[in-house]
Design a protein around this motif. Structure first.
Motif, PDB file in Angstrom:
ATOM      1  N   ASN A 123     -14.609 -30.946  -6.041  1.00 12.17           N
ATOM      2  CA  ASN A 123     -14.841 -29.995  -7.133  1.00 12.17           C
ATOM      3  C   ASN A 123     -13.962 -30.471  -8.272  1.00 12.17           C
ATOM      4  OD1 ASN A 123     -14.890 -27.561  -4.743  1.00 12.17           O
ATOM      5  ND2 ASN A 123     -16.421 -27.487  -6.365  1.00 12.17           N
ATOM      6  N   THR A 153     -14.364 -26.558 -21.652  1.00 12.29           N
ATOM      7  CA  THR A 153     -15.781 -26.756 -21.356  1.00 12.29           C
ATOM      8  C   THR A 153     -16.652 -26.682 -22.610  1.00 12.29           C
ATOM      9  OG1 THR A 153     -16.054 -24.406 -20.940  1.00 12.29           O
ATOM     10  CG2 THR A 153     -15.548 -25.770 -19.042  1.00 12.29           C
ATOM     11  N   TYR A 187     -12.241 -30.397 -11.866  1.00  9.34           N
ATOM     12  CA  TYR A 187     -11.880 -29.542 -12.997  1.00  9.34           C
ATOM     13  C   TYR A 187     -11.879 -30.371 -14.276  1.00  9.34           C
ATOM     14  CZ  TYR A 187      -9.192 -26.297 -15.841  1.00  9.34           C
ATOM     15  OH  TYR A 187      -8.785 -25.454 -16.838  1.00  9.34           O
ATOM     16  N   ASN A 198     -18.869 -31.528 -12.461  1.00 10.32           N
ATOM     17  CA  ASN A 198     -17.938 -30.802 -11.616  1.00 10.32           C
ATOM     18  C   ASN A 198     -18.030 -31.156 -10.146  1.00 10.32           C
ATOM     19  OD1 ASN A 198     -19.221 -28.613 -13.817  1.00 10.32           O
ATOM     20  ND2 ASN A 198     -17.017 -28.991 -13.852  1.00 10.32           N
ATOM     21  N   PHE A 237     -19.471 -29.887 -18.517  1.00 10.25           N
ATOM     22  CA  PHE A 237     -19.731 -28.875 -17.496  1.00 10.25           C
ATOM     23  C   PHE A 237     -21.071 -29.170 -16.857  1.00 10.25           C
ATOM     24  CE2 PHE A 237     -20.966 -24.986 -15.484  1.00 10.25           C
ATOM     25  CZ  PHE A 237     -19.776 -24.493 -14.988  1.00 10.25           C
ATOM     26  N   ASN A 285     -25.129 -26.537 -11.976  1.00 13.00           N
ATOM     27  CA  ASN A 285     -23.900 -25.742 -12.012  1.00 13.00           C
ATOM     28  C   ASN A 285     -24.032 -24.855 -13.224  1.00 13.00           C
ATOM     29  OD1 ASN A 285     -22.295 -28.604 -11.047  1.00 13.00           O
ATOM     30  ND2 ASN A 285     -21.739 -26.697 -10.045  1.00 13.00           N
TER      31      ASN A 285
END
Lengths: 334, 334, 334, 334, 334, 334
Positions: free
Chosen positions: E293, E29, E295, E270, E111, B293
């Motif tokens: 997904n 992040t 967050y 993620n 992240f 990602n």
């Protein structure tokens, strides 16, 4: 005609300006040496007048300038459109690496005792490459134009830009337009290629074609080589110094009909005292003095020019025109 | 010695890099043509390796570069210090208007199908003015240096920068350091003054002095004029193409002991498949492939170089060194 | 002519759209019930097509709409200008309290499993007050117009907006323009005053004048009362369902020459599979299917219409026109 | 009892307010016409007093109002809870398109010379639909309530809201509570349906039931048709004008025991001179005057009311109560 | 009763939780070592369940905890109220310097490949000072309470908090409430004062009073010393491992009627695969598996507990209750 | 030597400071109780002087302090490097839960009438664990050091930090360095373990070794138990009060050669009147008074110390040194 300027009453354009468009990087109150982010503004001393006249005063205006075919050029074009200004651009192709570029103005806002800091990257600037012959003035002015403007920042960019201004002003006079020039003397810019002597030479030739001259005491001294007062202990808000220099200006440039400027005492970055004066056809006019809470000082002078020109274009009384410039310039600093 | 590189075991510096420092303007996922604000980062392909080795791997590193005495130079200096990298700067004085400048890299991050867009304003860049003789390498290397690095971006900046790299590498060899060169071939940069032919000529002379070469298939083709495979229908993650070209590299530059690269398949701006391979003293090593990602792709390649060099400097087994580069490069994209 | 649409080759305008302009409040990934701040965008289904054609494809476009003389109206006008779209506005005066208003669209972006949430405040919306007779179409079209567009959102706003579309389309045909209509069926909007039956009645009368029809399977069912397939277990990306309904559309509206739509499978808010299909003069064309990392899904459909229309206006082959719409719509979601 | 208001010493609620809740969009110092983002605040003139009393002064307060079952209603409910105010809501169902809505207040903060700009979208506002009979006052007041408040903004919303205030005040008196009314005269709001004459008629009937009246000179003139002074050249900070009108108020509404107001001289948007005065049972009290650096002027008046009421509820001396209101109102502008 | 839990059908509270409240600093992040700013959230494993049940499921809930009388305490109190949770606080006085403090949780979001990093400053945490006797449970439960909850984070804070949980659970049983305990085993926290052995001792005594147990395989192993499977090569989404340990749990704690957990495979920060399972009165139930997904992963487990408890409290079928927990937990990660 | 301080003219370090490093959480103008986000700054009263001397005045400086091996420690180390200050750290290992910690300073900026609010979490602060013997002063000072500094905040942290200051100052004198101490009396900090009496005892012993003393009237009274004037109705900007106390200081500590302080009248949070005075070897010097627009008051005092010390280190005349401190302190509040 209140100001005895002989202004055409109608035309496709109320106002057209000639000058460079730049992108300003603005980190706000944080100085650049400590900045980690910045806003991107679009401006340009000459453009700002066209933009204010269109955006605030709803006049029909245009800008003649250079644009580069790359994302920064597109960003700038969008903001020109957003302000409602029609563009006449000579387009340059960017090579991806070193230009021609849209100039970068690095400019923080300062705070309190700390003054704003401004510096440039104008290296290989597209606007500096503009030269006489690049634009078809006849066509641009063909639908009628009431006022044509340029300024000392554009004049200082290269050996060819001053000549282009002269070409434009001649065409403007031919088209029956009023012409104005904002001296905006920038020592740093002139020193790159010409220095003060060259500046005076170029500007003097431009002013031959200007009906309206905007510039403060320092602009008149450096840009036109008009001697200033011997003693300068007076307040910067005292108009007498400025008025004292007008006679010498008129003597040298008898065709000039209006000379105007703002008077600004910078008490701190966020607090200015603010006034404005003008000499119009032999009479002098002063705006009141007010105290400004200043958010960003950039653009106040161009704002004054815009309001003044609006007043003159709409046939306001001279004293009202000066006040319009003064009020509009003040609002632009908020 | 696992990699059979003959690395000095101690020294004032583990690693010194030679290259340009830039400020990158980054509007994030918004393309520049629509941007109203941006972050300001400090980077530079050659510097990034020194920075990663210091910041992440706690090695003692230095950067040899040009700095300009104006706020952007100060901003950059602060970030160099923050990363823990010691600087050896030739200082230039800014004229306030057009340079010498610290280069601007305009670079958004893209999103999904939309690739990042990168362009420069490198006009009158201070780093491009650097030339042989500007630095006292003896003094810089006097406390001992284990590894000296430079790369193809710096080599492409001007006629003098490639010569300066050669001077530095010779001195490095004299000082007993390992030398590495990251090809980083940028067509846009080379085309400004030299073109591909000049590039090959300059780079070939540099590689004469390099123990370690970093660069992908395209870098080898364009930067070293090594012929690539005829058919390229294979996946970008298939190492065989890359390994196929190594023999020709070694034949041409027999002193090179390590050739390494990342393998990257860009599925979308935010999704890459990521691997890495190396040829070390005649043997080949591959890292696993993983799915990334990606937050910001910039810096992944420099991150690979950093991890690989750390592995080699700390005497890890070759396969571990490649994995370190692969893992560190991957983390830098998050 | 590739698409056998008989498009005028030149004109003052390539494209004029008729529809409502709104301001969208967008708190990003945070749902409105937890939001403390939001971005303010300007959009409008019909306007978006004109904006994309001008901003991305550099065509000459215009928008016919209502504007209110208050700061939100000025904000919207500025963005219309920024996009390079010329406006023909009927101006309304705001009473400071309850209108007429520029409509508010509240719309977050959702995230992952959580779908975007959209709701409106369209109470006393100026655009809904527009009615036949408000615009002088002859004058607007006097310099030549190649394509005129409107859509189902505007048609649903009130009893008069559908009639205005019909008036506009008739004039457009008189002026020799191609006409298009994007069904964009919104149950919520139609239910405020007319319901599905009224919708079908109004839309059917509009479609009588449309050369090009844009709308997905649900739009055709609800907006045109075309019966859909009995079983819908097929993938949303399978074009056969859509193609199966075309015959019924053409039978009912034989003047329609193009019917097109996007095919979208929403795997999560941030991951769509994306394709597009069109029936053009009796032949069917499909774009490839790609996987989208979606940043904000709003505007993808309008983006498809823009790319398709650009392709048709520039005489691309039908399959290229469909791909242009597909690619442009995809990019707009990033 | 210091103020000779006969206040119940205990109760489930110290204070209950009746009024509308709104969401305010606030772009900060940027005017709305140039805004690209805004903060979302929750407020309401009548609610603010309950919120301040709970949040700052730790009193037990409640709000009687309308809420809509959609995300903006949820957002507002959350902020009401966060402030520690118990809600008694009549719930309305949103139709997704045009209401009933929670009103939008668009309000920037201005800067320096530039005053804040405020305008509304109150179209089909749920609170305006409230009418007598909607609430069971007996039940709401059943645990004891010491003070009940409403104000002129809510009274102006529709023909039914004033009647609801009267109903509430009657019930409050029955429950033994003190009642207060903040005139808050808004010309724009009254003009939508009633005009000044209707306003005076409605407000006069409300004031019959009010023990405490808050409002400045203009509020008294327009809301109660009390004649003001003939000459108004005096400073806005001179309390004598205000005191001069009190006798006429008391003559007309002999049951009123307290009349109070702030005195504010706006030197610039960010600089006010600030004082406050009150007439309490025949005696007059003045707070000092201080200079305010104003961050956001909205809410200063409601803050004064809160502090004053807190002082009266906690049995402070009248002069202390006025100072509490003055100081709390001042702090709320920071 | 679908789940054969004997739940009281009505009460002043549907749910009361006992645990610590913390403020989480969240730089998004960006990892903390590079952060220059962060968001401030309010959370707490035990509190989150009460908050979700109130905010999302509109149940009447309460939190029993410690609060400190300083701005961070006020900030936390406000968020508790905003979520609609009634508080029963023991108040501590801050000395301005070192406590007692509301604990700080430093937690970035990670992240892609980079996992979130979490660490604490729980030094002199007020909640850890709570002990038996601090709360009047009879009074808190006097209006009826249907469910009482606590968890392993609170149990780990000090020698007294586990005892307080036992006291609370006994009182809860006396009041006829269902009791639940979320093991939430945190090695770092237990190791500060007790270690794993002490943990097992304390938790075992708590579980004696729990009807419902929430915890994954690792929680059962470490918190309850239940031996796990010998081989763990199976996917983390395979429920058989978890079900295999249930028998041992029930054997040891025969009063437990429900054991439930989420199953999560972390593919990247993620991207998670997400499922959930429960053993309810001798039968096992599984939710589907979906791709998330993600967050922010924080709070997913508490979200599962909330949905499950809601399902049980509203008498949904066991399989529906598990799905409610699974769906709600998934949504909380968006 | 202008100030008759006998300063070594060269050395590896111009200045070394001993003190604690903290991370400050700063929500800006929003008070913490309402904050949802904050900036993270790195500071420390003693460190700030070293940082300013390096960053602004380009001197070679160092900081002796404690650091913790966790992300907040890394964050702080990076900022120390960025400021160009060399660190001598005793490293502590974080246990993940309660320390040892880098202290947290919670500090908003206030606005207008609302003063900044400051409070701490210094629980189990690593710097407070520092004690004599922790540092090898001989080695630290081995390359030469011209000035060594510490202050009252560090002295107040624990029973061992004051002793460490004394150890450092003795070593500094041995190394020939000037020593300075900034009293910076913080009642809150001293009261945690020692109280005012202990403070006077510790500080008095430190001041025995100080050549330069910085501290205002209150610092002298509380930190050194020097009796102040009986009547204090004079302006805070009147230097006579301060000068009146100097004699008593010199009588008690005859080795002190410089006593200096800022004079500050806080008109509002954003408006201070600002001056500074010093007694240097028997003579008194005053800086002018200026009006400050204050952005953030934190650091003004440390800024004064930095400028003064720079002036003394560079052999400026005493009056110039005072003005340098005054001007630099003023700039730091912008």
């Amino acid at each position: 005609m209140s100001s005895s300027l002989n202004i055409i009453s109608k035309g496709e354009f109320d106002f057209i300006s000639l000058g460079a468009l730049v992108h300003r990087l603005d980190p706000g109150t944080i100085p650049f040496r400590k900045a980690t982010e910045c806003k991107i503004h679009v401006s340009g001393g000459e453009f700002n007048v066209a933009a204010n006249l269109a955006d605030c005063f709803k006049m029909k205006t245009g800008i003649v300038s250079a644009i580069v075919d790359y994302p920064i050029g597109e960003l700038i074009s969008e903001r020109v459109r957003a302000m409602g200004v029609k563009s006449f651009f000579k387009e340059f192709k960017h090579n991806g690496v070193n230009g021609p570029n849209m100039a970068t103005v690095y400019s923080d806002r300062g705070f309190g005792l700390r003054a704003p800091v401004v510096f440039y990257n104008r290296c290989n600037e597209a606007a500096a490459l503009l030269r006489p012959g690049d634009f078809n003035w006849k066509e641009i002015f063909s639908g009628g134009v009431r006022w044509v403007h340029s300024g000392g920042i554009f004049a200082s960019l290269s050996e060819t830009t001053g000549e282009l201004i002269i070409e434009a002003m001649k065409s403007a006079k031919d088209a029956g337009a009023i012409t104005s020039f904002d001296l905006n003397y920038r020592t740093k810019l002139w020193n790159i290629w010409g220095g003060e002597k060259k500046a005076v030479e170029v500007i003097s030739r431009i002013v031959e074609y200007a009906d309206v001259l905007i510039g403060n005491e320092e602009d008149l001294q450096k840009g036109l080589a008009i001697a200033g007062p011997e003693v300068t202990k007076k307040s910067k808000l005292d108009p007498s110094i400025f008025f004292g220099m007008i006679d010498k200006v008129i003597e040298k440039y008898p065709k000039v009909k209006v000379v105007a400027t703002t008077l600004r005492e910078v008490l701190s970055t966020n607090h200015h005292s603010w006034s404005a004066v003008a000499w119009i056809n032999g009479k002098t006019y002063s705006a009141p003095t007010c105290e400004l809470n200043v958010y960003d000082r950039v653009g106040g002078g161009d704002g004054f020019a815009s309001g003044l020109i609006f007043g003159l274009l709409t046939n306001e009384k001279p004293e009202e025109a000066v006040k319009l410039g003064w009020a509009h310039g003040a609002l632009l600093t908020t």
